[in-house]
Motif scaffolding. Structure first.
Motif, mmCIF file in Angstrom:
data_model
loop_
_atom_site.group_PDB
_atom_site.id
_atom_site.type_symbol
_atom_site.label_atom_id
_atom_site.label_comp_id
_atom_site.label_asym_id
_atom_site.label_seq_id
_atom_site.Cartn_x
_atom_site.Cartn_y
_atom_site.Cartn_z
ATOM 1 N N GLY A 139 0.780 -1.148 0.131
ATOM 2 C CA GLY A 139 -0.092 0.122 0.059
ATOM 3 C C GLY A 139 1.045 1.412 -0.079
ATOM 4 N N TYR A 140 0.438 2.436 0.167
ATOM 5 C CA TYR A 140 0.942 3.681 0.165
ATOM 6 C C TYR A 140 0.277 4.692 0.928
ATOM 7 C CZ TYR A 140 -1.323 5.622 -3.888
ATOM 8 O OH TYR A 140 -2.182 6.227 -4.696
ATOM 9 N N GLU A 141 1.049 5.540 1.585
ATOM 10 C CA GLU A 141 0.823 6.746 2.406
ATOM 11 C C GLU A 141 1.605 7.956 1.997
ATOM 12 O OE1 GLU A 141 0.033 8.051 7.099
ATOM 13 O OE2 GLU A 141 -0.358 5.855 6.491
ATOM 14 N N ILE A 142 1.101 9.041 1.493
ATOM 15 C CA ILE A 142 2.072 10.002 1.154
ATOM 16 C C ILE A 142 1.999 11.326 1.924
ATOM 17 C CG2 ILE A 142 2.908 11.548 -0.894
ATOM 18 C CD1 ILE A 142 1.856 9.750 -2.715
ATOM 19 N N HIS A 143 2.989 11.757 2.595
ATOM 20 C CA HIS A 143 2.948 13.006 3.161
ATOM 21 C C HIS A 143 4.068 14.244 2.679
ATOM 22 C CE1 HIS A 143 0.656 11.058 6.449
ATOM 23 N NE2 HIS A 143 1.231 9.909 6.242
ATOM 24 N N GLU A 144 3.652 15.288 2.536
ATOM 25 C CA GLU A 144 4.668 16.346 2.204
ATOM 26 C C GLU A 144 5.626 16.562 3.582
ATOM 27 O OE1 GLU A 144 5.387 20.608 0.709
ATOM 28 O OE2 GLU A 144 3.217 19.917 0.279
ATOM 29 N N TRP A 145 6.958 16.347 3.202
ATOM 30 C CA TRP A 145 7.945 16.388 4.224
ATOM 31 C C TRP A 145 8.643 17.683 4.189
ATOM 32 C CZ3 TRP A 145 13.462 14.309 3.979
ATOM 33 C CH2 TRP A 145 13.867 14.017 5.207
ATOM 34 N N ASP A 146 8.790 18.481 5.311
ATOM 35 C CA ASP A 146 9.390 19.554 5.248
ATOM 36 C C ASP A 146 10.943 19.228 6.027
ATOM 37 O OD1 ASP A 146 10.265 22.300 5.483
ATOM 38 O OD2 ASP A 146 8.707 22.670 7.103
ATOM 39 N N MET A 147 11.778 19.109 5.397
ATOM 40 C CA MET A 147 13.142 18.427 6.000
ATOM 41 C C MET A 147 13.665 19.843 6.656
ATOM 42 S SD MET A 147 16.398 16.914 3.798
ATOM 43 C CE MET A 147 16.483 18.127 2.588
ATOM 44 N N VAL A 148 14.444 19.283 7.865
ATOM 45 C CA VAL A 148 15.191 20.276 8.617
ATOM 46 C C VAL A 148 16.301 19.607 8.775
ATOM 47 C CG1 VAL A 148 15.283 21.376 10.788
ATOM 48 C CG2 VAL A 148 12.969 20.994 9.796
ATOM 49 N N LEU A 149 17.687 20.345 8.383
ATOM 50 C CA LEU A 149 18.747 19.824 8.346
ATOM 51 C C LEU A 149 19.402 20.621 9.664
ATOM 52 C CD1 LEU A 149 20.155 20.281 4.548
ATOM 53 C CD2 LEU A 149 19.483 17.994 5.829
ATOM 54 N N PRO A 150 20.377 19.766 9.949
ATOM 55 C CA PRO A 150 21.265 20.171 11.381
ATOM 56 C C PRO A 150 21.856 21.673 11.221
ATOM 57 C CG PRO A 150 21.973 17.835 10.935
ATOM 58 C CD PRO A 150 21.198 18.350 9.714
ATOM 59 N N GLY A 151 21.745 22.534 12.027
ATOM 60 C CA GLY A 151 22.079 24.043 11.661
ATOM 61 C C GLY A 151 21.372 24.943 10.957
ATOM 62 N N THR A 152 20.404 24.462 10.692
ATOM 63 C CA THR A 152 19.036 25.191 9.767
ATOM 64 C C THR A 152 17.760 25.624 10.646
ATOM 65 O OG1 THR A 152 17.792 23.556 8.731
ATOM 66 C CG2 THR A 152 19.614 24.321 7.575
#
Length: 89
Positions: free
Chosen positions: A76-89
């Motif tokens: 199956g699948y489940e999709i979520h828009e992902w707001d990536m946070v990188l170290p130091g940002t």
């Protein structure tokens, strides 16, 4: 470009085994085309995760729906828009 986290829970373990090589080939093509940020399986065997890069949700859905695992109903699948946070940002 946006990121979309896609959970791929196992529906049918036999179909997952049958279509695994096609799924991996598809992911390699998508990665080479620049549409995958990261991917991997869950170590408990419950499925996997693919993080796609796409212009919008509709494009991400098209990517997912072309995955052999999804086409053959192995996952199956489940999709979520992902707001990536990188170290130091």
């Amino acid at each position: 470009m946006k990121y979309f986290a896609v959970l791929l829970p196992t529906i049918d373990a036999e179909k997952s085994a049958e279509y695994r090589s096609q799924h991996l080939d598809y992911l390699e093509k998508m990665r080479n085309d620049g549409h995958i940020f990261a991917n991997g399986r869950f170590t408990d065997g419950s499925g996997g995760l693919v993080i796609y890069t796409a212009q919008n949700l509709e494009q991400a859905v098209r990517y997912v729906q072309n995955d052999p695992f999804v086409i053959h109903k192995a996952r199956g699948y489940e999709i979520h828009e992902w707001d990536m946070v990188l170290p130091g940002t």
